[in-house]
Design a protein around this motif. Sequence first.
Motif, PDB file in Angstrom:
ATOM      1  N   SER A 104     -54.857 -62.875 -48.360  1.00 15.65           N
ATOM      2  CA  SER A 104     -54.451 -64.093 -47.621  1.00 15.65           C
ATOM      3  C   SER A 104     -54.700 -63.926 -46.431  1.00 15.65           C
ATOM      4  O   SER A 104     -54.498 -62.883 -45.713  1.00 15.65           O
ATOM      5  N   PRO A 105     -54.936 -65.004 -45.600  1.00 23.53           N
ATOM      6  CA  PRO A 105     -54.844 -64.946 -44.165  1.00 23.53           C
ATOM      7  C   PRO A 105     -53.374 -64.626 -43.605  1.00 23.53           C
ATOM      8  O   PRO A 105     -52.286 -64.767 -44.363  1.00 23.53           O
ATOM      9  N   LEU A 106     -53.356 -64.304 -42.340  1.00 27.35           N
ATOM     10  CA  LEU A 106     -51.948 -64.179 -41.788  1.00 27.35           C
ATOM     11  C   LEU A 106     -51.176 -65.304 -41.670  1.00 27.35           C
ATOM     12  O   LEU A 106     -51.619 -66.224 -41.204  1.00 27.35           O
ATOM     13  N   PRO A 107     -49.969 -65.403 -42.222  1.00 25.64           N
ATOM     14  CA  PRO A 107     -49.222 -66.329 -42.323  1.00 25.64           C
ATOM     15  C   PRO A 107     -48.751 -67.020 -40.844  1.00 25.64           C
ATOM     16  O   PRO A 107     -48.734 -66.088 -39.976  1.00 25.64           O
ATOM     17  N   GLY A 108     -48.856 -68.144 -40.390  1.00 23.92           N
ATOM     18  CA  GLY A 108     -48.686 -68.609 -39.224  1.00 23.92           C
ATOM     19  C   GLY A 108     -47.386 -68.268 -38.519  1.00 23.92           C
ATOM     20  O   GLY A 108     -47.223 -68.189 -37.402  1.00 23.92           O
ATOM     21  N   GLN A 109     -46.104 -68.108 -39.454  1.00 30.23           N
ATOM     22  CA  GLN A 109     -44.899 -67.786 -38.852  1.00 30.23           C
ATOM     23  C   GLN A 109     -44.865 -66.593 -38.412  1.00 30.23           C
ATOM     24  O   GLN A 109     -43.971 -65.960 -37.695  1.00 30.23           O
ATOM     25  N   PHE A 110     -46.011 -65.601 -38.670  1.00 29.35           N
ATOM     26  CA  PHE A 110     -46.110 -64.133 -38.079  1.00 29.35           C
ATOM     27  C   PHE A 110     -47.042 -64.142 -36.972  1.00 29.35           C
ATOM     28  O   PHE A 110     -47.646 -62.964 -36.638  1.00 29.35           O
TER      29      PHE A 110
END
Length: 324
Positions: free
Chosen positions: A54-60
């Motif tokens: 999965s792509p890096l979650p925006g919250q991180f």
Amino acid sequence: MPTPMRDIARILREHDDIAVLSHENPDGDAVGSAAALGHILARLGKRFVLANASPLPGQFSWMDLPGPWTTAMPAVYGYAVALDCGDGPRLGALEKAVDPTRLCVIDHHLGNPGFGAVNWVDTAASSTGEMVAALADELGVPLDGGLGECLYVAMVTDTGDFSFGSTRPETLELAARILRAGLNLGQTNARLKNQWSLSRIRLWSEVMGGMTLHSGGSIGSIAISRETMARTGTSVEDCDGLVNWVLRVRGVRAAVAVRELPDGRVKFSLRSVGDVDVQRVAASFGGGGHKNASGGSVDGPLAAAEATLAAAVGASLGAPIAHV
């Protein structure tokens, strides 16, 4: 005396081109522990890749990562290290590209089958990040800078801000070490916590407003439909942590959250307090996790899955299901 942790430390000292992996749809522990291991490898002068299905979650996205986050497994690598993965399928699309004879597993989930060549599974650890900190100590790498930040994110997210029963004295002592090493606690927490969108607020308001109580109020359940997410303009990332808030209701000892998946199946998350063991319930449906925090997936439709899981949790409590 040889231990899995020391075996992994030896492999990292002796080999290069390390593929650092974590579970798909990564949470704070998966991102934090993987990035922390990357920082360790960078300080050892090693080549490495941070890979996830999965792509890096925006919250991180604000975190001090030691290198790019990629969704592709490198074609050539020396060893792979899977972090915070309860089993091989949690690697998602990357699983088939991993050679199990060159795989190290670092994890803290109950029921981990040991799917690597070297398996370090410590179910007493509050987070995989806590284990990576021990690995850093073994390798003589100080817990400062980006490494400390990533370890803190791993720990604080997987312990519910150090409020879950998995929080040990060693966990708090490690957090204190990271603070002494220079972590800016106020800035880090502000970046970690203040990431919500208005769409997320609307999603949470609607979902929490539809909560159902069962078994005289000892179990709470919520359901997140694809239609609700589409209407509020939210994503899977916006659902993170929602289930924990069900436990805020007075008298609720266990929480059930179900989310509709694109293929018609249903993702479920279970949370509990005290001696209520939801891991056994999750395991009965092919899932897993921890005593007080577990999950998995079941067949739909959504309403039926919610009722089935609430009934299973109720049975584990010895309480008949009755909607409130």
